[in-house]
Design an enzyme around this catalytic site. Structure first.
Site, PDB file in Angstrom:
ATOM      1  N   GLU A  95       0.816  -1.218   0.000  1.00 50.85           N
ATOM      2  CA  GLU A  95       0.000   0.000   0.000  1.00 50.85           C
ATOM      3  C   GLU A  95       0.848   1.265   0.000  1.00 50.85           C
ATOM      4  O   GLU A  95       0.535   2.237  -0.690  1.00 50.85           O
ATOM      5  CB  GLU A  95      -0.905  -0.015   1.237  1.00 50.85           C
ATOM      6  N   ASP A  96       1.939   1.267   0.775  1.00 48.84           N
ATOM      7  CA  ASP A  96       2.650   2.518   1.047  1.00 48.84           C
ATOM      8  C   ASP A  96       4.057   2.613   0.458  1.00 48.84           C
ATOM      9  O   ASP A  96       4.741   3.617   0.668  1.00 48.84           O
ATOM     10  CB  ASP A  96       2.755   2.730   2.573  1.00 48.84           C
TER      11      ASP A  96
END
Length: 726
Positions: A95-96
């Site tokens: 996600e990051d």
């Protein structure tokens, strides 16, 4: 791998012991049960994760990597396997960071990549609002849970660490996260039997949401009267002595209720803190199931039990696999004392739930194990989510299924079923099978005939009575509480609405084609298929439903289909269609495609007309409605309709009633309406002075005759000066 993706071999090598940060050492200490080779995998995961998150910090200012490592530590304390711990360390990388699922699969295997992907939220997709994004994220997480239960374990550990470090968030974020934790994540932990994590999530959520209330209750627990604390020491010594005399090998643990459980008891039972007496209790852990019942006899001989406070969750386990004997005793000072009795296996499952499966292998695969029960619960949720229209609706259904209390019921064959608290006979019917619920008409509870809305209590024997002609009613949604029942009823009602729309659309198109001296049966199949393909309708039924809902005008569809009928002229009848003279007859029960205008509130017996409205279907008006003049400007949207011989249901009507303004006038009018077997929906004052009051009564009647009967009864009252239909 795209050029933007990092190659994993660019990450630094695993450090030796002297270079490891303290938080990684703490993780390895918690994971002491893993072989050395697997602990090295944890270091490699930390090395990759730290490099991927480099430069990222938490709101507290700490390096971001400290969070996923802390999540892994929570899971290590639960005894989880190495794949789960590695996935926890890397759970935010997809996600990051630039890392992809393919990268993780190459380095750590497909299982780790699947777990990380299951936990990944959907923040990068576009939603209408935060609420919808959270609901869709939850739906995705559930589907991943169905493939591997460890996804939810990582998610719960992630939420637990976020709650432990909630102080760095803004006040608004703290409240939102705490509320979500108490409404969704703590109940999920309880549903999966993970009481240790559930208790801490509840305590942290309560402290964040109501800090003052938490502090007050916590202080009261610490400063309990000396007499009560001394009595507990006395009870503990007495029980230990009696158990030892019976040669029962046991562990006796004193326990204190959490601030959250005390607060909820005060809130639900409307009690003060001093009235919540069973703040303290004991847990007796023995070697076997026979020892549990032996210990129960010992404690009941030591202190008298409270009547109706004994629960046997060993014979009938909770839905999450929890097993224990619960009893409440009269203490020496009159205070009730709760005692739980269970085996070591049951104690481990009670505290760790499904997580116990990975750390404790004895008896973990039976039909009543926490693991198998969790799988069956999630399977039912997956079935439910396939039927729900939106993620928000699905999330609401899941919340309903997360009630902390269950009722345990018996089928006619003696099988045990568990349902949420306050479940009705109809919830039971849908729990048996969707078809049983859809056809249900009544129930027998302990041999006695009862309506479907009857609430059930634990221990009752329930039998459902069905009829082939029965179908779900919209009113059913008002009293069912289980997610499965709610989803099944909505799905069936949508199906019935679609069927009604198809039938009405068929009649409307037939009428329009009759004007053109043809019919649907005489329309060439190729022309019909061509029309459906041109307007992207998968089937004829979809076109007919769209006509009924006002999204397609029947005259225009009829013109398009009739142009190609062989031998037909292209003359006046086709180019200037007239409205059919035959009326479409309605019963009032057409679901979703017929609605009644609020401006004139038509009733069976009134002269009516229909106005075709996009998305709403046919809106029915009285012919003398003031708004009909405006609709004359669009004659192509007029629909000639009338009442069928068989009309069913109740219809809205409104009365303007003028009365003497004196005490009791309203009550007399309401009583007269009730005597005429009419329901009052709403009452409002239109005008009022010292002498006269003019009121509007919104009521329900079956037809014009019924309304006339209501008006006659009201006119007879001495306080009534005038009655008029609005």
């Amino acid at each position: 791998m795209t050029p933007a993706e990092p190659a994993l071999n660019t990450y630094p090598a695993v450090l030796d012991d002297t270079e490891l940060p303290d938080y990684v050492r703490e993780l390895e200490l918690a994971a002491h049960y893993l072989p050395e080779a697997q602990r090295l995998q944890l270091r490699r995961a930390w090395s990759v994760g730290a490099a991927a998150h480099v430069g990222q910090t938490r709101k507290s200012g700490e390096p971001y990597i400290t969070h996923p490592v802390a999540v892994a530590k929570v899971l290590a304390e639960q005894g989880l396997d190495v794949e789960t711990l590695v996935a926890a360390i890397l759970h935010d990388t997809i996600e990051d960071t630039p890392l992809t699922r393919e990268c993780l699969a190459t380095e750590f295997g497909p299982t780790v990549a699947e777990l990380v992907d299951g936990v990944t939220k959907l923040d990068k997709l576009q939603f209408r609002d935060r609420q919808e994004a959270a609901a869709e994220s939850f739906r995705k997480m559930l589907l991943a849970m169905a493939r591997d239960l460890r996804v939810i374990l990582i998610k719960l550990a992630d939420r637990l660490h976020n709650m432990r470090t909630l102080g760095a968030q803004s006040a608004e974020a703290r409240e939102r996260i705490a509320r979500e934790t108490l409404e969704i994540y703590a109940p999920i932990a309880q549903r999966l039997g993970m009481n240790l994590i559930k208790a801490e999530l509840q305590d942290l959520g309560f402290r964040a949401l109501h800090p003052w209330r938490h502090a007050v209750i916590e202080k009261r627990i610490r400063t309990q009267p000396v007499v009560r604390r001394e009595s507990l020491v006395q009870i503990e010594a007495h029980l230990a002595q009696r158990l030892a005399k019976e040669k029962l090998q046991h562990r006796l643990i004193s326990r204190v209720k959490s601030p959250w459980s005390i607060y909820m008891k005060m809130h639900h039972e409307h009690k003060s803190f001093n009235q919540v007496m069973d703040v303290f209790g004991f847990r007796v852990v023995v070697r076997s199931v026979p020892d549990c019942y032996h210990a129960l006899g010992v404690v009941h001989s030591a202190y008298k039990p409270l009547d109706a406070r004994f629960r046997d969750f060993i014979a009938i386990p909770k839905a999450n696999g929890y097993q224990s004997l619960h009893t409440v005793l009269f203490g020496p000072y009159g205070s009730p004392v709760e005692v739980q009795i269970r085996t070591e296996d049951m104690d481990l499952i009670a505290e760790r739930g499904i997580a116990a499966h990975w750390s404790y292998k004895h008896g973990g695969e039976g039909p009543n194990s926490a693991q198998s029960r969790a799988h069956s619960w999630i399977a039912s949720l997956v079935e439910s989510q396939r039927s729900t229209g939106s993620s928000l609706e699905f999330l609401e259904n899941v919340k309903v299924d997360l009630f902390p209390d269950e009722v345990y019921l018996f089928t006619p064959k003696g099988d045990i079923m568990s349902l949420p608290r306050n479940s009705t006979a109809l919830d039971f019917a849908y729990a048996v099978h969707t078809d049983v619920g859809n056809r249900a008409v009544a129930a027998r509870v302990d041999g006695k005939l009862v309506p479907l809305r009857t609430k059930l209590a634990s221990g009752q024997r329930v039998e459902i009575i069905t009829a082939k002609s029965s179908t779900p009613k919209p009113q059913w949604l008002e009293f069912v509480v289980s997610g499965k029942a709610r989803t099944s009823i909505r799905q069936q009602l949508k199906q019935l609405e679609h069927e009604d729309a198809v039938q009405l659309g068929h009649r409307m198109l037939d009428r329009a084609l009759e004007v053109l001296e043809t019919s649907l049966d005489r329309t060439p199949a190729l022309r019909l298929e061509s029309y459906l393909a041109e307007y992207r309708y998968p089937r004829l039924e979809a076109l007919l439903a769209d006509i009924a809902l006002g999204n397609r005008m029947p005259n225009q569809v009829a013109l398009a289909l009739a142009r190609e009928v062989p031998g037909k002229s292209r003359g006046r009848a086709i180019d200037r269609p007239r409205l059919p003279e035959d009326k479409i007859l309605i019963t009032g029960a057409e679901r979703g495609v017929i609605s009644f205008a609020n401006c004139c509130l038509p009733l069976p017996g009134d002269e009516i007309m229909g106005y075709h409205t996009a998305g709403k279907g046919i809106v029915v008006h009285r012919l003398d409605c003031p708004n009909v003049a405006d609709y004359r400007k669009s004659p192509d949207r007029w629909v000639a309709i009338g009442w069928d011989r068989q009309v069913s249901g109740d219809f809205a009507a409104a009365l303007r009633i003028e009365v003497d303004n004196r005490p009791g006038s309203l009550a007399q009018v309401a009583a007269a309406i009730a005597e005429a077997e009419s329901n009052i929906d709403r009452v409002e004052y239109l005008e009022r002075d010292a002498n006269i009051a003019i009121m509007r009564f919104a009521i329900e009647v079956s037809d014009r005759r019924h309304l006339a009967d209501v008006m006659r009864r009201v006119r007879r009252l001495a306080v009534v000066l005038g009655v008029q239909r609005m």
